[in-house]
Design a protein around this motif. Structure first.
Motif, mmCIF file in Angstrom:
data_model
loop_
_atom_site.group_PDB
_atom_site.id
_atom_site.type_symbol
_atom_site.label_atom_id
_atom_site.label_comp_id
_atom_site.label_asym_id
_atom_site.label_seq_id
_atom_site.Cartn_x
_atom_site.Cartn_y
_atom_site.Cartn_z
ATOM 1 N N GLU A 119 12.030 65.635 14.306
ATOM 2 C CA GLU A 119 11.786 67.290 14.250
ATOM 3 C C GLU A 119 10.385 67.737 14.275
ATOM 4 N N ASP A 120 9.572 66.884 14.510
ATOM 5 C CA ASP A 120 8.047 66.808 14.326
ATOM 6 C C ASP A 120 7.363 67.515 13.067
ATOM 7 N N LYS A 121 8.260 67.428 11.963
ATOM 8 C CA LYS A 121 7.750 67.666 10.592
ATOM 9 C C LYS A 121 6.972 66.425 10.148
ATOM 10 N N SER A 122 5.735 66.697 9.477
ATOM 11 C CA SER A 122 4.852 65.700 9.039
ATOM 12 C C SER A 122 4.897 65.286 7.655
ATOM 13 N N TYR A 123 4.579 64.007 7.366
ATOM 14 C CA TYR A 123 4.884 63.590 5.790
ATOM 15 C C TYR A 123 3.453 62.972 5.394
ATOM 16 N N LEU A 124 2.852 62.915 4.312
ATOM 17 C CA LEU A 124 2.073 62.112 3.824
ATOM 18 C C LEU A 124 3.065 60.741 3.372
ATOM 19 N N ASP A 125 2.486 59.647 3.676
ATOM 20 C CA ASP A 125 3.411 58.399 3.641
ATOM 21 C C ASP A 125 3.186 57.607 2.478
ATOM 22 N N TYR A 126 4.008 57.376 1.663
ATOM 23 C CA TYR A 126 3.640 56.528 0.486
ATOM 24 C C TYR A 126 4.617 55.320 0.572
ATOM 25 N N VAL A 127 5.247 54.759 1.768
ATOM 26 C CA VAL A 127 5.996 53.776 1.878
ATOM 27 C C VAL A 127 5.070 52.903 2.601
ATOM 28 N N GLY A 133 7.158 67.466 2.181
ATOM 29 C CA GLY A 133 6.118 66.901 3.189
ATOM 30 C C GLY A 133 5.663 65.581 2.461
ATOM 31 N N HIS A 134 6.077 65.084 1.619
ATOM 32 C CA HIS A 134 5.687 63.858 0.839
ATOM 33 C C HIS A 134 6.868 62.902 0.929
ATOM 34 N N TYR A 135 6.454 61.585 1.430
ATOM 35 C CA TYR A 135 7.504 60.783 1.547
ATOM 36 C C TYR A 135 7.318 59.415 0.624
ATOM 37 N N PHE A 136 8.185 59.335 -0.020
ATOM 38 C CA PHE A 136 8.143 58.299 -1.185
ATOM 39 C C PHE A 136 9.382 57.491 -0.889
ATOM 40 N N ALA A 137 9.273 56.277 -1.275
ATOM 41 C CA ALA A 137 10.571 54.990 -1.072
ATOM 42 C C ALA A 137 11.779 55.803 -1.703
ATOM 43 N N PRO A 138 12.775 55.461 -0.469
ATOM 44 C CA PRO A 138 13.910 56.224 -0.769
ATOM 45 C C PRO A 138 14.894 55.514 -1.828
ATOM 46 N N SER A 139 14.323 55.161 -2.987
ATOM 47 C CA SER A 139 15.007 54.117 -3.844
ATOM 48 C C SER A 139 14.332 54.198 -5.333
#
Ligand code: KE4
Length: 426
Positions: A48-56, A389-395
């Protein structure tokens, strides 16, 4: 524009659970997985062209950040000469030499395509070398999905394992014993009773698959001395910790020399590359030199090796780990301060470029501790941060990762978002 939800519905028609690895399905946090389209540096973008800071960081490999120019350039150059030969190449020799130079316990290494292959092969090698069958692992540690490793503790300490997955024969599970992690007394008791039957003990020297759990040095020292005493092989599974917690991995941090080690993730820089290695007199048992068979069509694939070599060159740059460790520490200290301001039962810790977030008052020291974390609070934190917009591990039971591409401004943006989320949670 296609939405994540539409794509997930479509994916579930043709892929089990809609994903090619279970943790990606968001089952433990609920909601819809994000389908990524591209990454650059510390960021990823979804459909959906949304951006995230990636912590995975693809679960650890992207230590240099997404699409690092040097890595992409090396991959493009290698790919333009052909994708695979099924024959030896000079690059495979170069990366094996580099792994052995950077990891003193490695006199020889064999390249494979996944961490699962690396640990499965190391266990078969240890069994072939010792002529024994019994494998020791630890509750909460994950070493990939080969049958011998999908085993949970039996009813009592000295009883054999039970399958932790469908499809694993009881007969195979009985050859694996799962002991409590970071528990010296249990380890000593087990080896007193059955030490001379043990082929190998495999351990995450710093656990990252039950969330981050840093063991006491005494635990790993006991594993080393007990396996030595009873003629068993000590395998450090450094698939996640290898070159993640420092240039000499966890074995260098603790100053312990395992007999065999496994690597993955970082050494492939995001491409399918892993390795197992160790003492020459053990590795020589591997086919074609020895009787322990192990093989792979794409083992040592030249494009994957190009990504790995470029990544290993980047991490050898002066100051790489000082900066990476400082960034992970800055994130955790900022999160701790923000949670304390809200009197939230939360803590965070880091080691090298990996970190753990825990919705509990103190950092866990065991699998039993980890199970006391507030998973509901984690779930609320995860989704609020994802929406921001901040992507952490989904667990709640996974470690997190920073990359060299995460700037102090990126971390500051994440901490500002976390401050707001903690206030909502309190
Ligand atoms: P792979 O087969 O997934 O490349 O590696 C298995 C493996 C072995 N050893 C350790 C210490 C590992 O952490 C892993 C894989 N880690 C998980 C993350 N928890 C991979 C993510 C996933 O399963 O999708």
């Amino acid at each position: 524009m296609t939405s994540n939800a539409d794509l997930f519905a479509r994916a579930q028609q043709v892929i089990p659970g809609g994903v090619n690895s279970p943790v990606r399905a968001f089952r433990s946090v609920g909601g819809t997985p994000r389908f990524f389209t591209r990454g650059a540096g510390a960021r990823v973008w979804d459909i959906e062209d949304k951006s995230y800071l990636d912590y995975v960081g693809s679960w650890g490999p992207l230590i240099a950040g997404h699409a690092h120019p040097k890595v992409i350039d090396a991959v493009v150059r290698a790919a333009s000469k052909g994708l695979s030969f099924g024959a030896p190449t000079e690059a495979e020799v170069e990366i094996a030499e580099r792994l052995c130079r950077l990891t003193p316990s490695l006199e020889q290494a064999r390249l494979v395509s996944s961490g699962t292959e690396a640990t499965m092969s190391a266990i078969r090698l240890a069994r072939g070398y010792t002529g024994r069958n019994l494998l020791v692992k630890f509750e909460g540690c994950y070493h990939g999905h080969s049958d011998s490793l999908l085993v949970k503790a039996g009813s009592g300490l000295l009883t054999f394992g039970n399958p932790s997955s469908g499809g694993v024969p009881k007969e195979i599970a009985r050859c694996t014993c799962a002991l409590p992690y970071n528990d010296v007394e249990s380890l000593e008791k087990f080896f007193r009773a059955q030490g001379d039957e043990v082929a190998a003990l495999i351990v995450e020297p710093i656990a990252g698959n039950m969330n981050l759990v840093i063991p006491d040095a005494e635990f790993l020292e006991s594993a080393r001395s007990l396996t030595q005493k009873h003629g068993a092989i000590l395998i450090f599974d450094e698939v996640m910790t290898g070159f993640r917690v420092g240039i000499s991995s966890a074995q260098g941090l603790f100053g312990i020399t395992p007999d065999l080690s496994t690597f993955g993730k970082v050494i492939g820089g995001g491409m399918p590359l892993a390795a197992f290695g160790g003492r020459r007199n053990i590795m020589e048992k591997i086919s074609p030199q020895g009787s322990v068979y192990q093989a792979g069509t794409l083992s040592g694939n030249p494009v994957a090796v190009a990504a790995g070599l470029a990544t290993l060159e980047i991490i050898e740059e002066p100051g790489f780990y000082e900066v990476l460790s400082a960034r992970a520490k800055l994130l955790c200290e900022g999160l701790n301060r923000a949670a304390q301001r809200q009197n939230l039962p939360f803590c965070a810790q880091s080691i090298g470029g990996m970190f753990g977030l825990y919705f509990m008052p103190a950092v866990p020291r065991s699998f039993a501790d980890v199970l006391c974390a507030d998973t509901t609070a984690f779930r609320q934190f995860f989704h609020a941060m994802l929406d921001a917009g901040h992507y952490f591990a989904p667990s709640a039971f996974e470690a997190g990762f920073v990359s060299a591409a995460h700037s102090e401004d990126d971390l500051s943006a994440t901490l500002t978002a976390a401050e707001r989320v903690f206030a909502e949670l309190s």
